[in-house]
Design an enzyme around this catalytic site. Structure first.
Site, PDB file in Angstrom:
ATOM      1  N   GLY A 157      37.217  60.067  52.123  1.00 53.26           N
ATOM      2  CA  GLY A 157      36.478  59.356  51.152  1.00 53.26           C
ATOM      3  C   GLY A 157      36.229  60.381  49.952  1.00 53.26           C
ATOM      4  N   SER A 234      29.842  68.329  56.817  1.00 49.55           N
ATOM      5  CA  SER A 234      29.316  66.967  56.899  1.00 49.55           C
ATOM      6  C   SER A 234      28.150  66.840  57.579  1.00 49.55           C
ATOM      7  CB  SER A 234      30.498  66.238  57.893  1.00 49.55           C
ATOM      8  OG  SER A 234      30.749  66.886  58.906  1.00 49.55           O
ATOM      9  N   ARG A 235      28.010  66.766  59.068  1.00 55.33           N
ATOM     10  CA  ARG A 235      26.853  66.913  59.669  1.00 55.33           C
ATOM     11  C   ARG A 235      27.015  67.755  61.171  1.00 55.33           C
ATOM     12  NH1 ARG A 235      24.511  65.652  55.834  1.00 55.33           N
ATOM     13  NH2 ARG A 235      22.875  64.033  55.419  1.00 55.33           N
ATOM     14  N   GLU A 264      18.895  71.659  62.641  1.00 59.57           N
ATOM     15  CA  GLU A 264      18.612  72.019  61.248  1.00 59.57           C
ATOM     16  C   GLU A 264      16.793  71.453  61.069  1.00 59.57           C
ATOM     17  OE1 GLU A 264      21.065  70.494  58.068  1.00 59.57           O
ATOM     18  OE2 GLU A 264      22.931  71.090  59.190  1.00 59.57           O
ATOM     19  N   HIS A 284      22.997  74.405  54.861  1.00 61.36           N
ATOM     20  CA  HIS A 284      23.284  73.254  54.301  1.00 61.36           C
ATOM     21  C   HIS A 284      23.054  73.101  52.775  1.00 61.36           C
ATOM     22  CE1 HIS A 284      22.685  68.771  55.755  1.00 61.36           C
ATOM     23  NE2 HIS A 284      23.429  68.780  54.439  1.00 61.36           N
TER      24      HIS A 284
END
Length: 335
Positions: A157, A234-235, A264, A284
């Protein structure tokens, strides 16, 4: 009487929160740590909008605590796994996020992780700081080249494409795996097995969903080159961290660079990955520049104001309506 909006934090970058306060009564959670669902639910009754960060929980209980006035949940985040989307859909609530404004900044950090992990920059900097650089030796801190390497992007993306553009400056061959993205002038679309087997660096750019949870597990790591580097901005849940830890410790993977984790924030209970010499870890910070974080808050605020003034949201989540599906029984516009 102004419409009420809940913000999950008091202090946010830029002027977005101040701008929202000019149009609505903003009630903000006053704590300094991560708010839990009960903390936010206690502040929610009667609010028409919620402005939340990407790891603040927004569940059905919070929506019910807000009541029928709640029309929009605006995330200052591109990721959206912290929201119960099914619960929002059942209640006709619009959920928005902040794509676009953070793509370039996150791509910058992705490349920082690639460079740091692959060239062993963290270990080299630590040796200098510890006073252990006493002799130049040809074999110290030998890393692996980035220029001319093959980069595999899982997810292609906005962020994936931004990383691909940077990769071309390094003369890299770029592959991607994304069911919604064909070949273009930057990258070649391939199947997942091909990408994992041929890439020197694998970089993850997918949202966390039930389909992508532990997308990279022991099986996928076993198909990667022992000289490969895994990078994720990303995650955290996209990677099986225990499997990654074993792969790095056993020399089946050269290195990893992680900006996201399954748990997190960590506090003092650190993931064992943090102590691994061949794993670069960051808290992050993919979007952490002053301009980008302010732009994220601004876009979240724009989404709230649009919905509360009977306009379509600018960036609703995929599958989320741009407008509430049922009237909420409040004034059309904040005054």
């Amino acid at each position: 009487m102004k419409t009420r909006v809940l913000a999950t934090r008091e202090n946010l970058p830029g002027r977005g929160l101040a701008r929202l306060s000019e149009a609505a009564d903003v009630v903000a959670w006053p704590g300094t740590g991560k708010p839990g669902p009960p903390d936010l639910a206690a502040l929610a009754p009667g609010v028409s909008g919620v402005l939340a960060l990407g790891n603040d929980p927004v569940d059905g209980a919070l929506m019910d605590a807000a009541g029928p006035s709640l029309r929009v949940i605006a995330l200052a985040s591109m990721g959206f796994d912290n929201v119960d989307r099914a619960a929002a859909a059942e209640r006709g609530i619009v959920v928005t996020h902040t794509p676009g404004v953070l793509a370039e900044t996150t791509a910058d950090l992705t490349f920082a992780l690639i460079l740091t992990a692959r060239r062993r920059l963290g270990a080299a900097a630590a040796s200098l700081a510890e006073g252990s650089w006493e002799l130049f030796r040809m074999h110290d801190y030998l890393g692996l080249d980035i220029h001319g390497a093959t980069l595999g992007l899982i997810g292609y993306g906005q962020i994936g494409r931004a990383v691909a553009r940077r990769a071309h400056g390094f003369g890299m061959r770029v592959l991607h795996h994304d069911p919604y993205a064909a070949d273009d002038d930057l990258s070649t679309s391939v199947g997942m097995p091909t990408l994992l087997a041929e890439s020197d660096i694998v970089s993850l750019h997918v949202p966390l969903t039930e389909e992508t949870r532990h997308l990279i597990s022991a099986r996928e790591l076993a198909t990667m080159k022992p000289t490969a580097t895994l990078v994720s901005t990303s995650r955290g849940g996209v990677v099986d961290e225990e499997a990654l830890l074993h792969a790095v410790r056993e020399g089946r993977l050269h290195s990893a660079g992680l900006d996201v984790f399954e748990r997190e924030p960590m506090g003092t209970e650190l993931s064992p990955l943090v102590a691994e010499e061949h794993v670069v870890t960051l808290p992050h910070i993919g979007s952490a520049t002053e301009a980008t974080r302010a732009a994220m808050v601004d876009l979240a605020v724009d989404n709230i104001l649009d919905v509360l003034t009977e306009h379509p949201a600018r960036t609703p989540l995929p599958g989320s309506p741009a407008e509430p599906s049922t009237p909420a029984g409040i004034a059309a516009a904040p005054s």
